[in-house]
Structures are given as structure tokens and as C-alpha cells.
Design an enzyme around this catalytic site. Structure first.
Site, PDB file in Angstrom:
ATOM      1  N   HIS A  32       0.815  -1.211   0.000  1.00  0.00           N
ATOM      2  CA  HIS A  32       0.000   0.000   0.000  1.00  0.00           C
ATOM      3  C   HIS A  32       0.852   1.267   0.000  1.00  0.00           C
ATOM      4  O   HIS A  32       0.463   2.274  -0.562  1.00  0.00           O
ATOM      5  CB  HIS A  32      -0.947  -0.009   1.198  1.00  0.00           C
ATOM      6  CG  HIS A  32      -2.241  -0.680   0.877  1.00  0.00           C
ATOM      7  ND1 HIS A  32      -2.983  -1.338   1.811  1.00  0.00           N
ATOM      8  CD2 HIS A  32      -2.910  -0.787  -0.280  1.00  0.00           C
ATOM      9  CE1 HIS A  32      -4.060  -1.830   1.230  1.00  0.00           C
ATOM     10  NE2 HIS A  32      -4.039  -1.523  -0.036  1.00  0.00           N
ATOM     11  N   ASP A  63       1.577 -12.465 -16.703  1.00  0.00           N
ATOM     12  CA  ASP A  63       1.575 -13.919 -16.663  1.00  0.00           C
ATOM     13  C   ASP A  63       2.236 -14.514 -17.901  1.00  0.00           C
ATOM     14  O   ASP A  63       2.928 -15.520 -17.809  1.00  0.00           O
ATOM     15  CB  ASP A  63       0.141 -14.443 -16.514  1.00  0.00           C
ATOM     16  CG  ASP A  63      -0.297 -14.423 -15.059  1.00  0.00           C
ATOM     17  OD1 ASP A  63       0.519 -14.785 -14.196  1.00  0.00           O
ATOM     18  OD2 ASP A  63      -1.444 -14.026 -14.786  1.00  0.00           O
TER      19      ASP A  63
HETATM   20  C1  PEP Z   1      -1.405 -10.176 -16.566  1.00  0.00           C
HETATM   21  O1  PEP Z   1      -1.208 -11.349 -16.213  1.00  0.00           O
HETATM   22  O2  PEP Z   1      -0.675  -9.573 -17.361  1.00  0.00           O
HETATM   23  C2  PEP Z   1      -2.543  -9.413 -16.020  1.00  0.00           C
HETATM   24  C3  PEP Z   1      -2.838  -8.216 -16.453  1.00  0.00           C
HETATM   25  O3  PEP Z   1      -3.270  -9.992 -15.030  1.00  0.00           O
HETATM   26  P1  PEP Z   1      -2.813 -10.067 -13.490  1.00  0.00           P
HETATM   27  O4  PEP Z   1      -1.614  -9.174 -13.325  1.00  0.00           O
HETATM   28  O5  PEP Z   1      -4.000  -9.610 -12.711  1.00  0.00           O
HETATM   29  O6  PEP Z   1      -2.496 -11.523 -13.344  1.00  0.00           O
HETATM   30 MG    MG Z   2      -2.755 -12.525 -15.231  1.00  0.00          MG
END
Ligand code: PEP
Ligand code: MG
Length: 577
Positions: free
Chosen positions: A189, A455
Site C-alpha cells: 500500500h 503472466d
Molecule cells: C497479466 O497477467 O498480465 C494481467 C494483467 O493480469 P494479473 O496481473 O491480474 O495476473
Molecule cells: Mg494474469
């Protein structure tokens, strides 16, 4: 001149003397009480007082920071209203006849430890919030004053082991040039608050930073996550120049924040935002976002003790959609499970959570969670521009299965005579390499793609995005990731579908030329980055960038790629150096 590095928490550079922020230790002793009911009354009194203090900090944050940042203190109030936590503290007093201080401290500690043990960075960061709230109640019970920062007499770089959100808000911002913390992450935060206040910050530097003595001059570079201790005058001069340049650039970008991003050769790009709540929605509008490319609905499920009902979700989604009116809002269905643990869902622990039954995989086997969410979204979308997006898709069959559930929700709502948004666009996140490789098949099943580079990088590079030891590898600037992005965009366009990106790469100034060159249609990022990315896109020519992107894909490493982009597009080099 000593040089330390950490995790980038908030962009920007500052130069100044350090001020070590040392929190007073709270000494709590366990003693027995005779009158258990009186002790519970004393606890309740302290909790009420803590809530009053939090309300005051909330008001201060509202005027000094943004509504989104102030929201953290609403969450603090909720911690104090958490029935599970209160039940545990009270039962300790009742069963063991121990004092309220000890019951509060041990309970807050165990709740906080549970959060800290989770893999997901977001949940880890919540551990600090629980301790922050617990310490507030303890201070009241012990009659100890709030952390003093009376000595902070000149604008300084605050150095701390870790800062709680209330520490951050209570500090006199006119005296804060930047934050350096030994611990903490980019999703804590404090990092969120620092970004909201546009104060440079570096976290996770390690204990070495705590050895720097009060008054020592440092340069803090939040963009590159560096701290230079006791720099020479020439280095200071060089960094001062960079501060001035960045200031001019940001001012210019903000002036045009509400204008569209049209490239030099007339290509219009959509620049939208990633948000998790209604305050993020407002920040988006302030920064000129043209809608939402990623609404992370899992935020609604956090800091609660039960699954939000369809009605609660309807209200929450409607409040956000209403801020945007006719502007598009891409609502992503629940992306939890595995590392993003939610205790009340009763999910079994998995040995490799990132490869487990998470996100859409979980939703497809839990219609009791999936359906109320989609029904709430469809209802909230009436009169607005809602789009639904499924996360973590690996194969085409998952999309067909998810769409079937969506159709079922539509049929039910029709039968019940409830109004809902009709003919909405349905898309998926492309964030698993298998999805990228069969993007041609997936493109036939959906209306759009949004590339999740956070990801996609970790799965492509086999490098856990939450593990600092492999942070260098989990980088979307690797050509392996960029080549997948190229194929995804090509496959979507071949089917006449649009492609966005909501991973962090979309808000990276050095990535903008590459993504434009690869043909990305929509860029989605944290609201404060919107004006700058729009400004960068306006300075580019899409055809020239196409050639740059092709050359980039032949290079080997993020360093080579970044250097190449800086050489080809020198005006961006000025922004990031
Ligand atoms: C990603 O994986 O790029 C994404 C935008 O989702 P998160 O960061 O919420 O996994
Ligand atoms: Mg993701």
C-alpha cells in the site's frame, strides 16, 4: 558514493537528505484480568477510538492524496469490523482471562502471519495493514502517542524498514521527497500511495539502507529502483537535469491528457486503464483514460469473510460502469485460486499454485461463484458499454464452456424478466503460451483479446513473477515474449478482431514503439501512466515503428532491445533515463 538497488515502487527521481523513520516499539505484557466483561468493554472503547482516528486519516488522505488512496483506510476500518478477528480477540479474553492488549496483539500477529505466508504479493502486502490496524488499537490501549515525526524539519528522503499506510499518510508531504524501504514490495500500500502522490519510491532495498545516517545526501531513482548514497556534485547535477526534463515532459503530457492518441501518420490508439474499484475509475477519467481495459474484480472479494452476493456485485460493478457511461469497460471474471488465496472459498492447497486450478479453471467447476458474478455484470451493464473477459484461457474448449455458462445466465435473466446488457462483446486474456500459440483458433471464439504480459512472461520464461531471484527472467522485453505478442496480434487481425494489452508492458514507455509497430489496438495501464503513453504514441509513426519492431524481435535480450528503442526513438530515451 555507494549504490544500492531495490524494487521500483513509484517512478521519479529526488535528491535530498535522509530522515530515518524509527517506529516506537510497543511493549505488551500478558496479565490476567478479573472482570472479563470490563476488559471487553475497554477493548470495544479502544476499537471505537481507533475507528475515529482512521476516519480522520481517511479525510486527510482525501484532501492530500486521491479518493483511491484514501480507500486504504476504509479497508482499515473493515479490518476492525472483521467478525472473525473480533471473535478471536474476544474469545481469548473470555477463555483465558488475559488482558485486551495481549489478546489484540497475538490475534493481529497470527492474522498478519497468515497473509504474509501467501504467495501472492497483494495478499502479502495486506499483512502490513493488519499490523498497522492492530498497533493502532494497542497504542490506544497502552496510552502511547502516535509515531512521532516531529523532527522532520526539512524536505527529506524517508528511510524505513517498512512503512505502514498510516505512517505514509500521517507524514507531512511537504517534507517528503521520496521513500526508501528495506522491505516491502511494488504492490504494498505504501507503494500504491506513493504512486498516487507521485512521490518517488524504492522498496525491498535490504537492511543496508537502514545504516545510512540522518542528513546524508542521497539520490533516489524510483524508475530504475536505485539509491545513490552521498553522491558527488557532478552526479547530483546530472540527476537534477533529469528531474527538470521529466517535469517538463509530465506537464506537457497532462495538458493533452484528454485528447486522443493519434500517431503522426493518423492511426488512432485506444488508451484505457487497469482498475479495481470506483476510485480507480475516477482516477482514470482524471487522467484521460478512454475506458477500462481491465477491471480486476477479485479486489471485491478481498478483505471480506464471505463471497459477495450477486446484489453486492451488481451495486459495485454498476457504480464503476456508471463513471464511464458510454466508454468501454472490460470486466474480467474472477482471477483467484492457487496463489491468490481466498480463505472463505475453501480451496484446497495446490503444490504448484501457478499451474493449478485457478481463475477460469476454477470458475468452470464452481458455477455457484461464476454465475452470480456474470449475472451481476450483465445486469450492471444496462445502459453502459460492458465487455466481459475470461482470464487464464489455455484452450478453445474453455472459451466455449465459459460462453455456455454466460448464455445460461442470459436465459435465466430473461426468464426472470430482469433487464441485462444485450449483445456485449466477449473476450479473453491471452496470458498462457498455449493460448498465444493457438491464437488463430481462439480468435474464432471471441470478439477480442487482451494480452496479459505479467503472466505471459512468467509462463513463457518459466520464471515465477513473485520471486525476486528470477525477476530478471520474468521480463516481457524478452524476444520470446514479444514474438508471441506479434503472433497473437496477427492471428486476431486475420479474424477481424481487436487486440488490447493489460499487462504492465502496455504502460512501459519503451514498449510503446514496439507495441505500436506490432499493431496493438488498445493499451491498458495504471491511470497515472495514461497521459504519458498517449503523448508518446502521438510522437510516433506507425509505419516506422513496424520496421523498428521487426528489428527488435531479432535481438536477444531486454537490455539490447531497450537500448535499440532508445537509439531509434531518442525522445523516449529522455523520458526513461
Ligand atoms: C497479466 O497477467 O498480465 C494481467 C494483467 O493480469 P494479473 O496481473 O491480474 O495476473
Ligand atoms: Mg494474469
Amino acid at each position: 558514493m555507494k549504490h544500492l538497488t531495490g524494487i521500483p515502487a513509484s517512478r521519479g527521481i529526488c535528491i535530498g537528505p535522509v530522515f530515518p523513520f524509527v517506529r516506537q516499539d510497543l511493549r505488551v505484557e500478558s496479565y490476567c484480568v478479573d472482570d472479563v466483561q470490563a476488559e471487553i468493554k475497554r477493548l470495544n472503547g479502544a476499537i471505537d477510538k481507533a475507528k475515529d482516528q482512521i476516519s480522520q486519516i481517511y479525510q486527510k488522505a482525501l484532501t492530500e492524496a486521491s479518493k483511491a488512496d484514501a480507500e486504504i483506510f476504509q479497508a482499515h476500518r473493515m479490518i476492525l469490523e472483521d467478525p472473525e478477528l473480533l471473535k478471536e480477540v474476544k474469545s481469548k479474553i473470555e477463555k483465558d482471562s488475559i488482558c485486551a492488549e495481549f489478546a489484540m496483539m497475538t490475534t493481529a500477529q497470527s492474522f498478519s502471519d497468515r497473509m504474509a505466508a501467501m504467495q501472492d504479493e497483494y495478499f502479502k502486502a495486506r499483512a502490513t495493514d493488519i499490523m498497522d490496524v492492530g498497533s493502532r488499537v494497542l497504542r490506544i490501549l497502552l496510552g502511547v502517542a502516535e509515531t512521532p515525526t516531529a523532527d522532520l524539519k526539512e524536505p527529506s528522503v524517508i528511510i524505513a524498514d517498512d512503512l505502514t499506510p498510516s505512517d505514509t499518510v500521517m507524514l507531512d508531504k511537504s517534507m517528503v521527497l521520496g521513500f526508501c524501504t528495506a522491505r516491502g514490495s511494488a504492490t504494498s500500500h505504501t507503494a500504491i500511495l506513493a504512486r498516487g502522490l507521485a512521490i518517488p519510491a524504492v522498496s525491498g532495498i535490504g537492511a543496508e539502507i537502514l545504516k545510512v545516517s540522518k542528513g546524508t545526501r542521497v539520490i533516489l531513482d524510483g524508475t530504475n529502483a536505485e539509491v545513490l548514497i552521498d553522491p558527488d556534485d557532478a552526479t547530483v547535477k546530472q540527476y537534477q537535469q533529469r528531474i527538470e526534463t521529466a517535469h517538463t515532459i509530465n506537464e506537457a503530457a497532462m495538458k493533452h491528457a484528454h485528447e486522443p492518441a493519434i500517431t503522426k501518420d493518423g492511426v488512432r490508439l485506444e488508451v484505457v486503464s487497469n482498475i479495481g474499484n470506483v476510485e480507480g475509475a475516477r482516477a482514470s477519467i482524471e487522467n484521460g483514460a478512454e475506458g477500462v481495459g481491465l477491471l480486476r474484480t477479485e479486489f471485491l472479494y478481498l478483505e471480506r469473510t464471505s463471497v459477495p452476493t450477486e446484489e453486492e456485485q451488481y451495486q459495485a460493478y454498476k457504480a464503476i460502469l456508471d463513471v464511464f457511461g458510454k466508454l468501454p469497460v472490460v470486466l474480467r471474471t474472477l482471477d483467484v485460486g492457487g496463489d491468490k488465496e481466498i480463505s472463505y472459498m475453501g480451496l484446497a492447497a495446490e503444490s504448484n499454485s501457478f499451474l493449478g486450478q485457478r481463475a477460469l479453471r476454477l470458475c468452470l467447476v464452481r458455477p455457484d461463484i461464476f454465475k452470480p458474478q456474470m449475472r451481476a455484470a450483465l445486469r450492471a451493464g444496462v445502459g453502459n458499454n460492458l465487455k466481459i473477459m475470461f482470464p487464464m484461457v489455455a484452450i478453445a474448449q474453455e472459451v466455449r464452456d465459459a460462453r455456455k455458462v454466460l448464455e445460461e445466465c442470459i436465459r435465466e435473466l430473461k426468464a426472470e424478466g430482469k433487464p441485462f446488457a444485450e449483445n456485449i462483446e466477449v473476450g479473453i486474456m491471452v496470458e498462457i503460451p498455449s493460448a498465444a500459440l493457438v491464437a488463430d483458433q481462439l480468435a474464432k471464439e471471441v470478439d477480442f483479446f487482451s494480452i496479459g504480459t505479467n503472466d505471459l512472461s512468467q509462463y513463457t520464461m518459466a520464471a515465477d513473477r513473485t520471486n525476486p531471484k528470477v525477476a530478471d527472467l520474468s521480463n516481457a522485453f524478452y524476444p520470446a515474449v514479444l514474438r508471441l505478442i506479434r503472433e497473437v496480434i496477427k492471428a486476431a487481425h486475420a479474424e477481424g478482431k481487436w487486440v488490447g494489452m493489460c499487462g504492465e508492458l502496455a504502460g512501459e514507455p519503451l514498449a510503446a514503439p514496439i507495441l505500436l509497430g506490432l499493431g496493438l489496438d488498445e493499451f491498458s495501464m495504471n491511470p497515472p501512466m495514461v497521459p504519458l503513453i498517449k503523448q508518446i504514441l502521438r510522437g510516433l509513426d506507425s509505419k516506422e515503428m513496424k520496421a523498428v519492431a521487426e528489428q527488435v524481435l531479432q535481438l536477444e535480450s531486454p537490455q539490447q532491445i531497450e537500448d535499440f528503442v532508445k537509439e531509434k526513438v531518442p525522445f523516449i530515451a529522455q523520458l526513461v533515463d
